[in-house]
Design a protein around this motif. Sequence first.
Motif, PDB file in Angstrom:
ATOM      1  N   ASP A  28       0.834  -1.217   0.000  1.00 47.57           N
ATOM      2  CA  ASP A  28       0.000   0.000   0.000  1.00 47.57           C
ATOM      3  C   ASP A  28       0.863   1.259   0.000  1.00 47.57           C
ATOM      4  O   ASP A  28       0.372   2.348  -0.315  1.00 47.57           O
ATOM      5  N   LYS A  29       2.128   1.123   0.381  1.00 47.78           N
ATOM      6  CA  LYS A  29       3.070   2.260   0.354  1.00 47.78           C
ATOM      7  C   LYS A  29       4.176   1.996  -0.657  1.00 47.78           C
ATOM      8  O   LYS A  29       5.305   2.461  -0.507  1.00 47.78           O
ATOM      9  N   LEU A  30       3.845   1.210  -1.667  1.00 47.94           N
ATOM     10  CA  LEU A  30       4.790   0.858  -2.748  1.00 47.94           C
ATOM     11  C   LEU A  30       6.097   0.305  -2.178  1.00 47.94           C
ATOM     12  O   LEU A  30       7.185   0.546  -2.700  1.00 47.94           O
ATOM     13  N   ALA A  56       7.764   1.059   0.364  1.00 49.43           N
ATOM     14  CA  ALA A  56       8.744   2.070   0.806  1.00 49.43           C
ATOM     15  C   ALA A  56       9.469   1.586   2.063  1.00 49.43           C
ATOM     16  O   ALA A  56       8.908   0.892   2.915  1.00 49.43           O
ATOM     17  N   ARG A  86      -8.772   3.356  -6.987  1.00 47.53           N
ATOM     18  CA  ARG A  86      -7.858   2.892  -8.044  1.00 47.53           C
ATOM     19  C   ARG A  86      -6.802   1.961  -7.435  1.00 47.53           C
ATOM     20  O   ARG A  86      -6.437   2.094  -6.255  1.00 47.53           O
ATOM     21  N   LYS A 111      -3.227   0.425  -6.620  1.00 49.88           N
ATOM     22  CA  LYS A 111      -1.876   1.004  -6.470  1.00 49.88           C
ATOM     23  C   LYS A 111      -0.971   0.372  -7.535  1.00 49.88           C
ATOM     24  O   LYS A 111      -1.191  -0.766  -7.945  1.00 49.88           O
ATOM     25  N   PRO A 112       0.044   1.090  -7.955  1.00 49.16           N
ATOM     26  CA  PRO A 112       0.911   0.533  -8.994  1.00 49.16           C
ATOM     27  C   PRO A 112       1.843  -0.550  -8.453  1.00 49.16           C
ATOM     28  O   PRO A 112       2.071  -0.633  -7.243  1.00 49.16           O
ATOM     29  N   ALA A 120       9.624   1.896  -3.738  1.00 52.84           N
ATOM     30  CA  ALA A 120       9.559   3.297  -4.219  1.00 52.84           C
ATOM     31  C   ALA A 120      10.407   4.235  -3.368  1.00 52.84           C
ATOM     32  O   ALA A 120      10.121   5.436  -3.304  1.00 52.84           O
ATOM     33  N   ALA A 137      13.065   5.318   0.156  1.00 51.15           N
ATOM     34  CA  ALA A 137      12.961   5.473   1.607  1.00 51.15           C
ATOM     35  C   ALA A 137      11.568   6.004   1.910  1.00 51.15           C
ATOM     36  O   ALA A 137      10.974   6.708   1.083  1.00 51.15           O
ATOM     37  N   ASP A 138      11.052   5.670   3.098  1.00 50.85           N
ATOM     38  CA  ASP A 138       9.729   6.182   3.475  1.00 50.85           C
ATOM     39  C   ASP A 138       9.861   7.671   3.796  1.00 50.85           C
ATOM     40  O   ASP A 138      10.434   8.056   4.821  1.00 50.85           O
ATOM     41  N   ILE A 139       9.311   8.490   2.897  1.00 52.44           N
ATOM     42  CA  ILE A 139       9.511   9.936   2.989  1.00 52.44           C
ATOM     43  C   ILE A 139       8.849  10.500   4.256  1.00 52.44           C
ATOM     44  O   ILE A 139       9.332  11.485   4.820  1.00 52.44           O
ATOM     45  N   PHE A 144       8.083   0.014  -9.872  1.00 53.12           N
ATOM     46  CA  PHE A 144       8.962   1.139  -9.530  1.00 53.12           C
ATOM     47  C   PHE A 144      10.155   0.706  -8.664  1.00 53.12           C
ATOM     48  O   PHE A 144       9.975   0.025  -7.645  1.00 53.12           O
ATOM     49  N   LEU A 194      12.715   3.080  -7.177  1.00 55.86           N
ATOM     50  CA  LEU A 194      13.073   4.501  -7.090  1.00 55.86           C
ATOM     51  C   LEU A 194      13.874   4.776  -5.825  1.00 55.86           C
ATOM     52  O   LEU A 194      13.654   4.124  -4.789  1.00 55.86           O
ATOM     53  N   PRO A 224      14.954   9.977  -7.640  1.00 53.56           N
ATOM     54  CA  PRO A 224      14.233  11.254  -7.629  1.00 53.56           C
ATOM     55  C   PRO A 224      14.497  12.135  -6.401  1.00 53.56           C
ATOM     56  O   PRO A 224      13.782  13.111  -6.167  1.00 53.56           O
ATOM     57  N   GLU A 225      15.538  11.822  -5.620  1.00 53.05           N
ATOM     58  CA  GLU A 225      15.785  12.562  -4.367  1.00 53.05           C
ATOM     59  C   GLU A 225      15.929  14.061  -4.590  1.00 53.05           C
ATOM     60  O   GLU A 225      15.612  14.862  -3.709  1.00 53.05           O
ATOM     61  N   LEU A 254      13.232  16.199  -3.652  1.00 52.10           N
ATOM     62  CA  LEU A 254      12.999  16.409  -2.209  1.00 52.10           C
ATOM     63  C   LEU A 254      14.076  17.320  -1.624  1.00 52.10           C
ATOM     64  O   LEU A 254      14.180  17.450  -0.399  1.00 52.10           O
TER      65      LEU A 254
HETATM   66  N1  COA Z   1       7.560   7.025   0.986  1.00 56.35           N
HETATM   67  C1  COA Z   1       6.375   6.954   1.606  1.00 56.35           C
HETATM   68  N2  COA Z   1       5.218   6.673   0.975  1.00 56.35           N
HETATM   69  C2  COA Z   1       5.285   6.442  -0.348  1.00 56.35           C
HETATM   70  C3  COA Z   1       6.485   6.481  -1.061  1.00 56.35           C
HETATM   71  C4  COA Z   1       7.670   6.783  -0.341  1.00 56.35           C
HETATM   72  N3  COA Z   1       8.868   6.821  -0.923  1.00 56.35           N
HETATM   73  N4  COA Z   1       6.225   6.227  -2.359  1.00 56.35           N
HETATM   74  C5  COA Z   1       4.909   6.012  -2.450  1.00 56.35           C
HETATM   75  N5  COA Z   1       4.327   6.144  -1.236  1.00 56.35           N
HETATM   76  C6  COA Z   1       2.919   5.977  -0.890  1.00 56.35           C
HETATM   77  C7  COA Z   1       2.083   7.174  -1.318  1.00 56.35           C
HETATM   78  O1  COA Z   1       2.150   8.199  -0.378  1.00 56.35           O
HETATM   79  C8  COA Z   1       0.710   6.535  -1.407  1.00 56.35           C
HETATM   80  O2  COA Z   1       0.211   6.368  -0.084  1.00 56.35           O
HETATM   81  P1  COA Z   1      -1.381   6.652   0.208  1.00 56.35           P
HETATM   82  O3  COA Z   1      -2.127   5.827  -0.831  1.00 56.35           O
HETATM   83  O4  COA Z   1      -1.577   6.188   1.606  1.00 56.35           O
HETATM   84  O5  COA Z   1      -1.576   8.116  -0.018  1.00 56.35           O
HETATM   85  C9  COA Z   1       1.010   5.135  -1.932  1.00 56.35           C
HETATM   86  O6  COA Z   1       2.376   4.892  -1.637  1.00 56.35           O
HETATM   87  C10 COA Z   1       0.803   5.007  -3.433  1.00 56.35           C
HETATM   88  O7  COA Z   1       1.586   5.985  -4.070  1.00 56.35           O
HETATM   89  P2  COA Z   1       0.989   7.077  -5.048  1.00 56.35           P
HETATM   90  O8  COA Z   1       1.906   8.254  -5.052  1.00 56.35           O
HETATM   91  O9  COA Z   1      -0.451   7.349  -4.747  1.00 56.35           O
HETATM   92  O10 COA Z   1       1.071   6.296  -6.427  1.00 56.35           O
HETATM   93  P3  COA Z   1       1.181   6.940  -7.876  1.00 56.35           P
HETATM   94  O11 COA Z   1       0.896   5.845  -8.834  1.00 56.35           O
HETATM   95  O12 COA Z   1       0.351   8.168  -7.995  1.00 56.35           O
HETATM   96  O13 COA Z   1       2.709   7.394  -7.998  1.00 56.35           O
HETATM   97  C11 COA Z   1       5.093   7.152  -7.670  1.00 56.35           C
HETATM   98  C12 COA Z   1       3.745   6.438  -7.926  1.00 56.35           C
HETATM   99  C13 COA Z   1       6.138   6.064  -7.481  1.00 56.35           C
HETATM  100  C14 COA Z   1       5.442   7.995  -8.919  1.00 56.35           C
HETATM  101  C15 COA Z   1       4.996   8.072  -6.439  1.00 56.35           C
HETATM  102  O14 COA Z   1       4.447   7.314  -5.368  1.00 56.35           O
HETATM  103  C16 COA Z   1       6.306   8.626  -5.992  1.00 56.35           C
HETATM  104  O15 COA Z   1       6.830   9.542  -6.622  1.00 56.35           O
HETATM  105  N6  COA Z   1       6.856   8.141  -4.834  1.00 56.35           N
HETATM  106  C17 COA Z   1       8.016   8.679  -4.212  1.00 56.35           C
HETATM  107  C18 COA Z   1       9.263   8.263  -4.932  1.00 56.35           C
HETATM  108  C19 COA Z   1      10.500   8.920  -4.291  1.00 56.35           C
HETATM  109  O16 COA Z   1      10.647  10.111  -4.297  1.00 56.35           O
HETATM  110  N7  COA Z   1      11.396   8.075  -3.771  1.00 56.35           N
HETATM  111  C20 COA Z   1      12.623   8.512  -3.177  1.00 56.35           C
HETATM  112  C21 COA Z   1      12.465   8.704  -1.733  1.00 56.35           C
HETATM  113  S1  COA Z   1      13.968   9.292  -0.975  1.00 56.35           S
END
Ligand code: COA
Length: 282
Positions: free
Chosen positions: A36-38, A40, A80, A82-83, A88, A90-92, A129, A131, A155-156, A159
Amino acid sequence: MVMDAPQTDVLSIELIPVNELEELGSIALVTIRRPDKLNALNSEVMSSLKAMVEWVEATDVVRVVVLTGAQPNAPPEGKRAKPNAFVAGADITEFVGMQKDEIRVKFTNNAVEALWDLSKPTIAMVDGFALGGGCEIACSCDLRIASERSRFGTPEVNLGLIPGYGATQRLTHLVGYGKTMEMIMTGEMIDAAEAHRIGLVNHVCTSEDLREFTLKIARIIGSKSSHTLRFGKQTIRASLDLGLTEGIAYEAEVFASLFDSKDQEIGVNAFLNRENPQWEHK
Ligand code: COA
């Protein structure tokens, strides 16, 4: 002694025999489970990964590690899906309010370094993903195998950060200076075909074939002498730190030392007798 695999809510470990007779030990298929959090990397995932690495290093049962991310759960009605993700990043959410000293502690001796230091072969099986920290976990494995729908990126920069789990170094070694600059400076993702073209992944296949294809390679590796593989990995790794002349001298030393091993004798005799080698270090 076989210790219990350290499974947690966010990390499962499936043991798959290397061969049918099961005398060659197992492939540990390790799945990061936060779909659910890809998938992370929060603190719980990182500590579970570290415990897994310690366990794999200590047990004779595991010969190869395949690391992957859990598939998405079915979405609730009307929501929808989740992908797909390997990881994806570190947990941001854990970055909020963090100061320099806390982050330094969090990122020192982390699970990605532990995985990198594992003496046994590791394969990242990527379906979706990969990432930030996900791309970095993949880079800290020995091989990377991806499905066609996978996407890689660092993609850091978006941030206000740079990678913190080794991409500035390991990604550079894998894909070169210029491509790493581009990936880290733009933060843009690349698809699996491009990742393959630049040498970031070893193989690309369909998501349907990914598991079997990866296990096929894991089985091939798992059927070799674990002793030989350990020294092979160590010697290839040395190329990252040593200059060419020093590296070649190091290889010559290790190569010669393997002539003291029973498995060298077993391998050479098996070839000469047209038999399959029965390794001492299974
Ligand atoms: N940390 C914490 N939560 C994350 C995460 C991360 N790195 N990546 C995804 N999630 C969570 C989202 O917050 C979302 O949670 P929610 O449904 O409870 O709101 C869930 O995972 C699904 O992600 P979402 O963004 O809704 O999917 P999307 O299909 O719209 O986009 C990505 C997919 C991968 C493009 C997008 O999630 C993303 O850019 N993630 C961060 C990637 C990143 O910057 N990684 C480096 C971290 S240092």
